[in-house]
Design an enzyme around this catalytic site. Sequence first.
Site, PDB file in Angstrom:
ATOM      1  CB  SER A 144      39.971  42.480  41.171  1.00 32.60           C
ATOM      2  OG  SER A 144      40.322  43.726  40.656  1.00 32.60           O
ATOM      3  CD  GLU A 187      42.873  51.134  40.171  1.00 28.49           C
ATOM      4  OE1 GLU A 187      41.643  51.032  40.043  1.00 28.49           O
ATOM      5  OE2 GLU A 187      43.623  50.170  40.383  1.00 28.49           O
ATOM      6  CD  GLN A 239      41.048  49.370  44.154  1.00 27.86           C
ATOM      7  OE1 GLN A 239      42.260  49.318  44.006  1.00 27.86           O
ATOM      8  NE2 GLN A 239      40.232  49.651  43.163  1.00 27.86           N
ATOM      9  CD  GLU A 266      44.488  44.125  25.859  1.00 20.20           C
ATOM     10  OE1 GLU A 266      44.505  44.250  27.111  1.00 20.20           O
ATOM     11  OE2 GLU A 266      45.446  43.653  25.230  1.00 20.20           O
TER      12      GLU A 266
HETATM   13  C1  LIG Z   1      49.908  44.819  40.086  1.00 19.25           C
HETATM   14  C2  LIG Z   1      48.432  44.648  40.304  1.00 19.25           C
HETATM   15  C3  LIG Z   1      47.834  45.142  41.445  1.00 19.25           C
HETATM   16  C4  LIG Z   1      46.457  44.993  41.651  1.00 19.25           C
HETATM   17  N1  LIG Z   1      45.903  45.449  42.810  1.00 19.25           N
HETATM   18  C5  LIG Z   1      44.571  45.325  43.006  1.00 19.25           C
HETATM   19  C6  LIG Z   1      43.969  45.775  44.230  1.00 19.25           C
HETATM   20  O1  LIG Z   1      44.645  46.239  45.154  1.00 19.25           O
HETATM   21  N2  LIG Z   1      42.626  45.636  44.378  1.00 19.25           N
HETATM   22  C7  LIG Z   1      41.830  45.108  43.391  1.00 19.25           C
HETATM   23  O2  LIG Z   1      40.617  45.064  43.586  1.00 19.25           O
HETATM   24  N3  LIG Z   1      42.373  44.649  42.220  1.00 19.25           N
HETATM   25  C8  LIG Z   1      43.721  44.739  42.018  1.00 19.25           C
HETATM   26  N4  LIG Z   1      44.290  44.260  40.852  1.00 19.25           N
HETATM   27  C9  LIG Z   1      43.445  43.585  39.878  1.00 19.25           C
HETATM   28  C10 LIG Z   1      43.231  44.392  38.603  1.00 19.25           C
HETATM   29  O3  LIG Z   1      42.352  45.469  38.831  1.00 19.25           O
HETATM   30  C11 LIG Z   1      42.689  43.414  37.546  1.00 19.25           C
HETATM   31  O4  LIG Z   1      43.699  42.441  37.318  1.00 19.25           O
HETATM   32  C12 LIG Z   1      42.359  44.129  36.253  1.00 19.25           C
HETATM   33  O5  LIG Z   1      41.245  44.951  36.411  1.00 19.25           O
HETATM   34  C13 LIG Z   1      42.078  43.122  35.115  1.00 19.25           C
HETATM   35  O6  LIG Z   1      41.128  42.193  35.512  1.00 19.25           O
HETATM   36  P1  LIG Z   1      41.393  40.614  35.328  1.00 19.25           P
HETATM   37  O7  LIG Z   1      42.726  40.300  35.899  1.00 19.25           O
HETATM   38  O8  LIG Z   1      40.211  39.906  35.889  1.00 19.25           O
HETATM   39  O9  LIG Z   1      41.474  40.388  33.766  1.00 19.25           O
HETATM   40  P2  LIG Z   1      40.239  40.279  32.764  1.00 19.25           P
HETATM   41  O10 LIG Z   1      39.314  41.411  32.989  1.00 19.25           O
HETATM   42  O11 LIG Z   1      39.672  38.893  32.849  1.00 19.25           O
HETATM   43  O12 LIG Z   1      40.949  40.484  31.376  1.00 19.25           O
HETATM   44  C14 LIG Z   1      41.588  39.404  30.654  1.00 19.25           C
HETATM   45  C15 LIG Z   1      42.014  39.945  29.304  1.00 19.25           C
HETATM   46  O13 LIG Z   1      40.874  40.330  28.536  1.00 19.25           O
HETATM   47  C16 LIG Z   1      40.972  41.684  28.111  1.00 19.25           C
HETATM   48  N5  LIG Z   1      39.643  42.328  28.147  1.00 19.25           N
HETATM   49  C17 LIG Z   1      38.744  42.277  29.157  1.00 19.25           C
HETATM   50  N6  LIG Z   1      37.646  43.017  28.840  1.00 19.25           N
HETATM   51  C18 LIG Z   1      37.869  43.528  27.606  1.00 19.25           C
HETATM   52  C19 LIG Z   1      37.107  44.368  26.735  1.00 19.25           C
HETATM   53  N7  LIG Z   1      35.895  44.823  27.092  1.00 19.25           N
HETATM   54  N8  LIG Z   1      37.669  44.716  25.555  1.00 19.25           N
HETATM   55  C20 LIG Z   1      38.895  44.269  25.187  1.00 19.25           C
HETATM   56  N9  LIG Z   1      39.644  43.438  25.967  1.00 19.25           N
HETATM   57  C21 LIG Z   1      39.149  43.088  27.158  1.00 19.25           C
HETATM   58  C22 LIG Z   1      41.896  42.335  29.115  1.00 19.25           C
HETATM   59  O14 LIG Z   1      42.534  43.492  28.577  1.00 19.25           O
HETATM   60  C23 LIG Z   1      42.899  41.206  29.401  1.00 19.25           C
HETATM   61  O15 LIG Z   1      43.880  41.151  28.400  1.00 19.25           O
HETATM   62  C24 LIG Z   1      45.674  44.367  40.658  1.00 19.25           C
HETATM   63  C25 LIG Z   1      46.276  43.860  39.494  1.00 19.25           C
HETATM   64  C26 LIG Z   1      47.643  43.974  39.326  1.00 19.25           C
HETATM   65  C27 LIG Z   1      48.267  43.405  38.088  1.00 19.25           C
END
Ligand SMILES: Cc1cc2nc3c(=O)[nH]c(=O)nc-3n(C[C@H](O)[C@H](O)[C@H](O)COP(=O)(O)OP(=O)(O)OC[C@H]3O[C@@H](n4cnc5c(N)ncnc54)[C@H](O)[C@@H]3O)c2cc1C
Length: 407
Positions: free
Chosen positions: A132, A247, A129, A375
């Site tokens: 991100s 998911e 997928q 969150e």
């Molecule tokens: C084990 C694992 C597997 C994954 N596998 C995939 C995959 O196969 N394909 C894929 O596409 N992605 C994958 N991901 C990515 C995952 O979907 C993202 O890490 C996740 O959606 C969070 O996005 P970010 O890391 O950019 O954090 P951010 O969105 O930048 O968040 C940073 C912090 O801000 C907080 N935050 C953000 N927005 C808000 C809001 N509106 N209100 C309150 N707090 C907020 C979050 O909770 C977090 O603490 C994976 C992640 C992990 C950990």
Amino acid sequence: MDFNDSPAEAAYRDQARAWLATNAAAHKAEHGDAKPTTPEHMAAAKAWQARKAAAGYACVTWPKEWGGGGGGPVQSVIFGQEEAKAGVSYGYFTIGLGMCVPTVMAFADDDTKRRFVGPAVTGEEIWCQLFSEPAGGSDVAALRTRAVKDGDDWIINGQKVWTTGAHYCDYGILLVRTDPDVPKHKGLTMFWIDMKDPAVECRPIHQMSGGSEFNEVYFTDLRVKDSQRLGAVGDGWKVALVTLMNERLAVGGSAGPNYRQILDLARTLGGPSGPAVKDAGFREKLADWYVASEGLKYTRFRTMTALSRGQTPGPESSIGKIIAANQLQDLANAAVEMEDQYGILADPAVAPMEAAFQQSLMWAPGLRIAGGTDEILKNIIAERVLGLPGDVRVDKDVPFKDMPTGR
Ligand SMILES: Cc1cc2nc3c(=O)[nH]c(=O)nc-3n(C[C@H](O)[C@H](O)[C@H](O)COP(=O)(O)OP(=O)(O)OC[C@H]3O[C@@H](n4cnc5c(N)ncnc54)[C@H](O)[C@@H]3O)c2cc1C
């Protein structure tokens, strides 16, 4: 709430147990020595998937004409429970079969479905997928990977991140921006892509556990046919919601040691004043873990009851994921601290309890992020369950190109 299997569910459980007793033993005899992340482990996973597919256990709820078992969601849960007890399970197919291929089935034409669904069910081909990006995680609609029309094709440039299994996957579903002149949710389109195309570069990310399960994925002038589009141009957000809904269900539970294992550990380990289980502070924590675990168990029964009545489960999977992932991290922290100097050993051959707590200490933070961070899940519960005012969305009606980060 209904705690018992109905007669039909009990019969299905017996049938699954009998099949697993024979087949798990035969599989372990042939592939039991394969170490995770090796080619032998992948071969073992594919062999097990093929064996399940032949018996209708690979995708229990899918129609038989697509290689599934033609069963219902409760049967799928029952088989999953029994398979876990049989000690044979592989994670390679979870994202593909849980999220990507259901999206392909919902939006692709018949030829595409006929080409791809069968080999995914039998484990011959694996899907990932690609949503991100560095600038679009929780807010995935802020993604910047661009697709530009070129005759009958599209040319794609950009970068994804955290793509689980991209380095071993054959195909992927890719969400891109096709129109920056409209608000962020309206300018997205979904495609399926060939992960082995030379214009796709996977760079594995080194994790603190020592493994490399996730990747950065770069696209440099990747050319895809318009027939690889899933859903209409500009309808990518609608398509992505189908994937994301699957998911939340797929990531909902959590594997790993529970309060019973830490109780066992606390009976043998402790400080100069005796085993940790005698310590009042530890006993209080243990009581909290027990109460939360029982709450989770009954919450899962509520989900099962809803499924067996043909209803769609409510917000239980969001609540379950927040509680389970946090508890896993809390238990792991306490156990590794209790293990003292042995806590730094991550090798299952020498660490207490085969390093179960060390592994979950390194895995639990990821579980709290994947499939929706704590969150974001709290926001969902606040807005959709408790009816609290929605999150502030200042960019809702702004064209993507006019957003400060939209270029
Ligand atoms: C084990 C694992 C597997 C994954 N596998 C995939 C995959 O196969 N394909 C894929 O596409 N992605 C994958 N991901 C990515 C995952 O979907 C993202 O890490 C996740 O959606 C969070 O996005 P970010 O890391 O950019 O954090 P951010 O969105 O930048 O968040 C940073 C912090 O801000 C907080 N935050 C953000 N927005 C808000 C809001 N509106 N209100 C309150 N707090 C907020 C979050 O909770 C977090 O603490 C994976 C992640 C992990 C950990």
